[in-house]
Design a protein around this motif. Structure first.
Motif, PDB file in Angstrom:
ATOM      1  N   SER A 146       0.718  -1.318   0.011  1.00 29.82           N
ATOM      2  CA  SER A 146       0.080  -0.052  -0.139  1.00 29.82           C
ATOM      3  C   SER A 146       0.774   1.339   0.048  1.00 29.82           C
ATOM      4  CB  SER A 146      -0.951   0.069   1.359  1.00 29.82           C
ATOM      5  OG  SER A 146      -2.149   0.891   1.208  1.00 29.82           O
ATOM      6  N   THR A 168      -0.701  -4.228  -3.248  1.00 27.98           N
ATOM      7  CA  THR A 168      -1.667  -3.393  -3.776  1.00 27.98           C
ATOM      8  C   THR A 168      -0.824  -2.066  -4.009  1.00 27.98           C
ATOM      9  OG1 THR A 168      -2.163  -3.039  -1.290  1.00 27.98           O
ATOM     10  CG2 THR A 168      -3.552  -4.535  -2.287  1.00 27.98           C
ATOM     11  N   PHE A 170       0.246   1.400  -6.355  1.00 27.50           N
ATOM     12  CA  PHE A 170      -0.355   2.478  -7.013  1.00 27.50           C
ATOM     13  C   PHE A 170       0.418   3.061  -8.067  1.00 27.50           C
ATOM     14  CE2 PHE A 170       0.414   3.978  -2.682  1.00 27.50           C
ATOM     15  CZ  PHE A 170       1.601   5.019  -2.836  1.00 27.50           C
ATOM     16  N   LEU A 173       0.245   8.141  -5.292  1.00 27.74           N
ATOM     17  CA  LEU A 173      -0.847   8.712  -4.440  1.00 27.74           C
ATOM     18  C   LEU A 173      -1.757   9.708  -4.666  1.00 27.74           C
ATOM     19  CD1 LEU A 173      -1.486   7.590  -1.749  1.00 27.74           C
ATOM     20  CD2 LEU A 173      -0.150   9.219  -0.667  1.00 27.74           C
ATOM     21  N   GLU A 175      -2.730  10.303  -7.831  1.00 28.95           N
ATOM     22  CA  GLU A 175      -3.650   9.630  -8.891  1.00 28.95           C
ATOM     23  C   GLU A 175      -4.728   8.744  -7.973  1.00 28.95           C
ATOM     24  OE1 GLU A 175      -0.594  11.132 -10.893  1.00 28.95           O
ATOM     25  OE2 GLU A 175      -0.335   9.823  -9.190  1.00 28.95           O
ATOM     26  N   VAL A 176      -4.460   8.089  -6.822  1.00 22.95           N
ATOM     27  CA  VAL A 176      -5.296   7.551  -6.120  1.00 22.95           C
ATOM     28  C   VAL A 176      -6.415   8.411  -5.331  1.00 22.95           C
ATOM     29  CG1 VAL A 176      -5.633   6.078  -3.882  1.00 22.95           C
ATOM     30  CG2 VAL A 176      -3.706   5.525  -5.496  1.00 22.95           C
ATOM     31  N   ALA A 179      -9.095   9.600  -8.001  1.00 15.68           N
ATOM     32  CA  ALA A 179      -9.689   8.357  -8.323  1.00 15.68           C
ATOM     33  C   ALA A 179     -10.954   8.643  -7.074  1.00 15.68           C
ATOM     34  CB  ALA A 179      -9.267   6.987  -8.210  1.00 15.68           C
ATOM     35  N   HIS A 180     -10.528   8.946  -5.959  1.00 17.78           N
ATOM     36  CA  HIS A 180     -11.469   8.896  -4.805  1.00 17.78           C
ATOM     37  C   HIS A 180     -12.403  10.300  -4.758  1.00 17.78           C
ATOM     38  CE1 HIS A 180     -10.563   5.349  -2.407  1.00 17.78           C
ATOM     39  NE2 HIS A 180      -9.354   5.405  -2.762  1.00 17.78           N
ATOM     40  N   VAL A 218      -6.788   1.420  -3.046  1.00 14.92           N
ATOM     41  CA  VAL A 218      -6.319   1.446  -3.917  1.00 14.92           C
ATOM     42  C   VAL A 218      -6.818   0.932  -5.181  1.00 14.92           C
ATOM     43  CG1 VAL A 218      -4.059   1.058  -5.215  1.00 14.92           C
ATOM     44  CG2 VAL A 218      -3.995   1.611  -2.811  1.00 14.92           C
ATOM     45  N   ASN A 222      -5.693   1.815 -10.763  1.00 16.57           N
ATOM     46  CA  ASN A 222      -4.442   2.528 -10.342  1.00 16.57           C
ATOM     47  C   ASN A 222      -3.132   1.448 -10.468  1.00 16.57           C
ATOM     48  OD1 ASN A 222      -6.557   4.395  -8.877  1.00 16.57           O
ATOM     49  ND2 ASN A 222      -4.962   5.506  -9.466  1.00 16.57           N
ATOM     50  N   THR A 223      -3.420   0.143  -9.621  1.00 20.72           N
ATOM     51  CA  THR A 223      -2.474  -0.940  -9.825  1.00 20.72           C
ATOM     52  C   THR A 223      -1.998  -1.199 -11.223  1.00 20.72           C
ATOM     53  OG1 THR A 223      -3.063  -1.977  -7.760  1.00 20.72           O
ATOM     54  CG2 THR A 223      -1.750  -3.125  -9.222  1.00 20.72           C
ATOM     55  N   HIS A 244      -8.522  -4.591   0.050  1.00 19.45           N
ATOM     56  CA  HIS A 244      -7.105  -3.950   0.388  1.00 19.45           C
ATOM     57  C   HIS A 244      -6.617  -4.619   1.549  1.00 19.45           C
ATOM     58  CE1 HIS A 244      -4.189  -0.726  -0.133  1.00 19.45           C
ATOM     59  NE2 HIS A 244      -4.323  -0.630   1.177  1.00 19.45           N
TER      60      HIS A 244
END
Length: 266
Positions: A146, A168, A170, A173, A175-176, A179-180, A218, A222-223, A244
């Motif tokens: 993570s 897990t 990415f 961070l 970009e994560v 996404a949220h 994540v 993104n992965t 996760h």
């Protein structure tokens, strides 16, 4: 007849309120992002419970050493709320030929200081350098989970790491976060960015990625973007039904890591 005062149009007033609310939320996200990224509170332990420490500047990083005396070593960088000491027994079993170093980030566990990207990354390199002195002729492998996948990527980009396992992971961070919160300019607001794709752009070592198909922290996309950006294909073990946090409950989790760390170099 006196002219009536003009009234602010209702629509314009609502738009202004929405704009001010949006700006306030963005400002709050920017100001409190450290609290959103780092969760050290429930990881803290007394220094007397640890058995290994590394001085870095005016602080000390503390943690645990598993399987001492081995020629090869393994560094583990955990998640943002992870009690890394929980891995002492599993790692001793999974990696019997390596001395494993479980060292808490600054501000976590029994480590001193306050967490932050620049400091954590510098600490990770200092830990690597300390371990290299202790294992001058050995191989140093790295696992990052993570948040720790970003730290591990940074170490692998700047120090010799032949085996890199990312759990897990990415692409970045920021970009994560985007996404949220797709309705906020997260990419512009984030200071704690951990741009793994950038750091691993030229990495030529062996990479293992453990991917959770139902990851809500994540996102799998993104992965996948990280995987697509790697210069060489990674070994991927997919856990399509895992989230996760429960990924490591699957027996294949330890099996994949142990197999990766023990296989011969290509």
């Amino acid at each position: 007849m006196a002219e009536r005062p003009r009234r602010w149009p209702v629509a314009a007033g609502l738009a202004l309120l929405l704009l001010l609310g949006y700006a306030a939320i963005a400002a709050l996200l920017y100001a409190r992002q450290d609290a959103l990224v780092y969760y050290p509170t429930h990881t803290r332990v007394a220094a007397t419970q640890t058995d290994f420490e590394v001085p870095v500047g005016d602080i000390r990083l503390r943690g645990w050493r598993v399987n001492p005396g081995r020629r090869d070593a393994l560094l583990y960088f955990g998640g943002n709320a992870e009690r890394i000491e929980a891995w002492r027994e599993p790692f001793a079993e999974w990696f019997p030929t390596r001395t494993v170093y479980l060292v808490a980030y600054r501000g976590y566990g029994a480590s001193e200081g306050e967490p932050g990207q620049d400091a954590i990354l510098a600490d990770a390199l200092a830990l690597y350098d300390e371990v290299r002195q202790r294992h001058p002729d050995g191989d140093i492998a790295v696992i990052g989970r993570s948040l720790g996948s970003g730290v591990a990527a940074h170490v692998a980009a700047r120090r010799p790491v032949a085996r890199l396992a990312l759990v897990t992971p990415f692409d970045g961070l920021a970009e994560v976060g985007q996404a949220h919160y797709p309705w906020l300019p997260v990419r512009w607001l984030m200071r704690e960015r951990y741009p793994s794709t950038e750091w691993l752009h030229d990495y030529r070592g062996q990479v293992l990625v453990l991917r959770a198909g139902r990851d809500r922290v994540v996102p799998p996309a993104n992965t996948d973007r990280l995987l697509q950006a790697l210069p060489l294909p990674a070994q991927v073990v997919d856990f399509p039904q895992a989230g996760h946090d429960d990924l490591s409950d699957d027996p294949r989790y330890g099996e994949a890591l142990a197999r990766f760390m023990s296989q011969s170099m290509r």
